[in-house]
Design a protein around this motif. Sequence first.
Motif, PDB file in Angstrom:
ATOM      1  N   ASN A 109      12.365   8.449  -7.925  1.00  0.00           N
ATOM      2  CA  ASN A 109      11.309   8.314  -6.916  1.00  0.00           C
ATOM      3  C   ASN A 109      11.881   7.791  -5.605  1.00  0.00           C
ATOM      4  O   ASN A 109      11.507   8.250  -4.525  1.00  0.00           O
ATOM      5  CB  ASN A 109      10.201   7.385  -7.406  1.00  0.00           C
ATOM      6  N   ALA A 110      12.784   6.831  -5.678  1.00  0.00           N
ATOM      7  CA  ALA A 110      13.398   6.284  -4.461  1.00  0.00           C
ATOM      8  C   ALA A 110      14.197   7.360  -3.750  1.00  0.00           C
ATOM      9  O   ALA A 110      14.185   7.441  -2.521  1.00  0.00           O
ATOM     10  CB  ALA A 110      14.294   5.088  -4.801  1.00  0.00           C
ATOM     11  N   SER A 111      14.870   8.201  -4.505  1.00  0.00           N
ATOM     12  CA  SER A 111      15.633   9.294  -3.907  1.00  0.00           C
ATOM     13  C   SER A 111      14.713  10.236  -3.138  1.00  0.00           C
ATOM     14  O   SER A 111      15.028  10.651  -2.022  1.00  0.00           O
ATOM     15  CB  SER A 111      16.378  10.064  -5.003  1.00  0.00           C
ATOM     16  N   VAL A 112      13.559  10.546  -3.695  1.00  0.00           N
ATOM     17  CA  VAL A 112      12.582  11.400  -3.014  1.00  0.00           C
ATOM     18  C   VAL A 112      12.103  10.724  -1.733  1.00  0.00           C
ATOM     19  O   VAL A 112      12.034  11.341  -0.673  1.00  0.00           O
ATOM     20  CB  VAL A 112      11.382  11.706  -3.940  1.00  0.00           C
ATOM     21  N   LEU A 113      11.793   9.432  -1.830  1.00  0.00           N
ATOM     22  CA  LEU A 113      11.249   8.719  -0.673  1.00  0.00           C
ATOM     23  C   LEU A 113      12.280   8.528   0.425  1.00  0.00           C
ATOM     24  O   LEU A 113      11.937   8.503   1.605  1.00  0.00           O
ATOM     25  CB  LEU A 113      10.706   7.357  -1.114  1.00  0.00           C
ATOM     26  N   LEU A 114      13.549   8.384   0.062  1.00  0.00           N
ATOM     27  CA  LEU A 114      14.576   8.139   1.066  1.00  0.00           C
ATOM     28  C   LEU A 114      15.146   9.417   1.646  1.00  0.00           C
ATOM     29  O   LEU A 114      15.576   9.435   2.799  1.00  0.00           O
ATOM     30  CB  LEU A 114      15.704   7.297   0.461  1.00  0.00           C
ATOM     31  N   LYS A 115      15.172  10.493   0.873  1.00  0.00           N
ATOM     32  CA  LYS A 115      15.823  11.720   1.346  1.00  0.00           C
ATOM     33  C   LYS A 115      14.835  12.775   1.812  1.00  0.00           C
ATOM     34  O   LYS A 115      15.069  13.437   2.809  1.00  0.00           O
ATOM     35  CB  LYS A 115      16.704  12.301   0.242  1.00  0.00           C
ATOM     36  N   LYS A 116      13.740  12.955   1.100  1.00  0.00           N
ATOM     37  CA  LYS A 116      12.849  14.069   1.401  1.00  0.00           C
ATOM     38  C   LYS A 116      11.589  13.638   2.134  1.00  0.00           C
ATOM     39  O   LYS A 116      11.072  14.367   2.956  1.00  0.00           O
ATOM     40  CB  LYS A 116      12.457  14.789   0.103  1.00  0.00           C
ATOM     41  N   GLN A 117      11.063  12.487   1.830  1.00  0.00           N
ATOM     42  CA  GLN A 117       9.787  12.035   2.399  1.00  0.00           C
ATOM     43  C   GLN A 117       9.998  10.696   3.097  1.00  0.00           C
ATOM     44  O   GLN A 117       9.479   9.670   2.688  1.00  0.00           O
ATOM     45  CB  GLN A 117       8.725  11.905   1.287  1.00  0.00           C
ATOM     46  N   THR A 118      10.754  10.705   4.171  1.00  0.00           N
ATOM     47  CA  THR A 118      11.188   9.448   4.784  1.00  0.00           C
ATOM     48  C   THR A 118      10.096   8.711   5.540  1.00  0.00           C
ATOM     49  O   THR A 118      10.259   7.537   5.803  1.00  0.00           O
ATOM     50  CB  THR A 118      12.362   9.710   5.738  1.00  0.00           C
ATOM     51  N   GLY A 119       8.994   9.340   5.890  1.00  0.00           N
ATOM     52  CA  GLY A 119       7.994   8.653   6.694  1.00  0.00           C
ATOM     53  C   GLY A 119       6.727   8.287   5.946  1.00  0.00           C
ATOM     54  O   GLY A 119       5.833   7.676   6.513  1.00  0.00           O
ATOM     55  N   LEU A 120       6.606   8.640   4.684  1.00  0.00           N
ATOM     56  CA  LEU A 120       5.363   8.403   3.962  1.00  0.00           C
ATOM     57  C   LEU A 120       5.228   6.968   3.491  1.00  0.00           C
ATOM     58  O   LEU A 120       6.205   6.333   3.112  1.00  0.00           O
ATOM     59  CB  LEU A 120       5.282   9.328   2.746  1.00  0.00           C
ATOM     60  N   LYS A 121       3.995   6.483   3.516  1.00  0.00           N
ATOM     61  CA  LYS A 121       3.682   5.173   2.942  1.00  0.00           C
ATOM     62  C   LYS A 121       3.130   5.415   1.543  1.00  0.00           C
ATOM     63  O   LYS A 121       2.284   6.284   1.341  1.00  0.00           O
ATOM     64  CB  LYS A 121       2.675   4.438   3.813  1.00  0.00           C
ATOM     65  N   ILE A 122       3.618   4.641   0.607  1.00  0.00           N
ATOM     66  CA  ILE A 122       3.268   4.834  -0.795  1.00  0.00           C
ATOM     67  C   ILE A 122       2.535   3.620  -1.331  1.00  0.00           C
ATOM     68  O   ILE A 122       2.926   2.481  -1.071  1.00  0.00           O
ATOM     69  CB  ILE A 122       4.541   5.069  -1.646  1.00  0.00           C
ATOM     70  N   GLN A 123       1.470   3.877  -2.095  1.00  0.00           N
ATOM     71  CA  GLN A 123       0.752   2.805  -2.775  1.00  0.00           C
ATOM     72  C   GLN A 123       1.112   2.868  -4.254  1.00  0.00           C
ATOM     73  O   GLN A 123       0.978   3.915  -4.890  1.00  0.00           O
ATOM     74  CB  GLN A 123      -0.753   2.952  -2.587  1.00  0.00           C
ATOM     75  N   VAL A 124       1.584   1.755  -4.786  1.00  0.00           N
ATOM     76  CA  VAL A 124       1.937   1.663  -6.200  1.00  0.00           C
ATOM     77  C   VAL A 124       0.718   1.119  -6.936  1.00  0.00           C
ATOM     78  O   VAL A 124       0.267   0.007  -6.651  1.00  0.00           O
ATOM     79  CB  VAL A 124       3.158   0.746  -6.422  1.00  0.00           C
ATOM     80  N   GLU A 125       0.190   1.899  -7.863  1.00  0.00           N
ATOM     81  CA  GLU A 125      -1.011   1.524  -8.605  1.00  0.00           C
ATOM     82  C   GLU A 125      -0.616   1.044 -10.000  1.00  0.00           C
ATOM     83  O   GLU A 125       0.031   1.767 -10.746  1.00  0.00           O
ATOM     84  CB  GLU A 125      -1.956   2.717  -8.747  1.00  0.00           C
ATOM     85  N   GLY A 126      -1.033  -0.178 -10.342  1.00  0.00           N
ATOM     86  CA  GLY A 126      -0.770  -0.730 -11.665  1.00  0.00           C
ATOM     87  C   GLY A 126      -1.951  -0.497 -12.590  1.00  0.00           C
ATOM     88  O   GLY A 126      -3.106  -0.741 -12.212  1.00  0.00           O
ATOM     89  N   HIS A 127      -1.688  -0.011 -13.808  1.00  0.00           N
ATOM     90  CA  HIS A 127      -2.738   0.298 -14.787  1.00  0.00           C
ATOM     91  C   HIS A 127      -2.397  -0.331 -16.135  1.00  0.00           C
ATOM     92  O   HIS A 127      -1.229  -0.574 -16.449  1.00  0.00           O
ATOM     93  CB  HIS A 127      -2.866   1.811 -14.971  1.00  0.00           C
ATOM     94  N   CYS A 128      -3.438  -0.548 -16.946  1.00  0.00           N
ATOM     95  CA  CYS A 128      -3.272  -1.137 -18.280  1.00  0.00           C
ATOM     96  C   CYS A 128      -4.083  -0.336 -19.296  1.00  0.00           C
ATOM     97  O   CYS A 128      -4.939   0.466 -18.930  1.00  0.00           O
ATOM     98  CB  CYS A 128      -3.781  -2.582 -18.282  1.00  0.00           C
ATOM     99  N   ASP A 129      -3.831  -0.620 -20.581  1.00  0.00           N
ATOM    100  CA  ASP A 129      -4.669  -0.007 -21.603  1.00  0.00           C
ATOM    101  C   ASP A 129      -5.947  -0.838 -21.737  1.00  0.00           C
ATOM    102  O   ASP A 129      -6.128  -1.834 -21.055  1.00  0.00           O
ATOM    103  CB  ASP A 129      -3.915   0.158 -22.929  1.00  0.00           C
TER     104      ASP A 129
END
Length: 194
Positions: A109-129
């Motif tokens: 995922n970091a590779s995608v964000l650093l190489k291909k999608q350098t300007g996008l802001k990402i929200q990390v969503e935490g989920h549980c059972d």
Amino acid sequence: MRKVICLWSLVMLCGALMLNGCAKEQVVTPEQPLTAPSSEKQLKQSEAAKQAVQEEKIASPAIKESPVAKDEASASAAAAQANGLLKTVYYDFDSAILTSSARDTLSANASVLLKKQTGLKIQVEGHCDERGSAEYNLALGERRAKSAMNYLMTLGVPASRLSTISYGKEKPADPGHDEAAWAKNRRAEFVVAN
């Protein structure tokens, strides 16, 4: 004790990365070569490149798409592509510790964000059972989202491009009530933030 040492090491590493900052990239335009041409041949090539850029500007159509519409279209295309490329990270029961497979997924995922999608802001969503109280699962979901975000930052994704949110057990990926469904629900997902 081992968890405390690992967590402390991670905090120290994140602090060191924040203190060092990011290196600035030098932007080179076609009109400004990075180094001065040392030979007559390089000088002629440089002149030809400048002339080609100027001719391209003249040959381009007079009516162009508005910059705002173009930016919105490219941003929505990038967001759609990023949502398809960013993979979900899964966690063990009652844990926010990243497994080796979760770290591998985050590296991709970091590779995608650093190489291909350098300007996008990402929200990390935490989920549980579904097991546990709503309050406990919200806190556990937050710890999961933050552990994924912190790992992405150690891989070089700027903190300014990341945010977290916890949904606890409110948005299950699988509505089932068995271990297979619960394993799919213990996760961190990555979505493009507006």
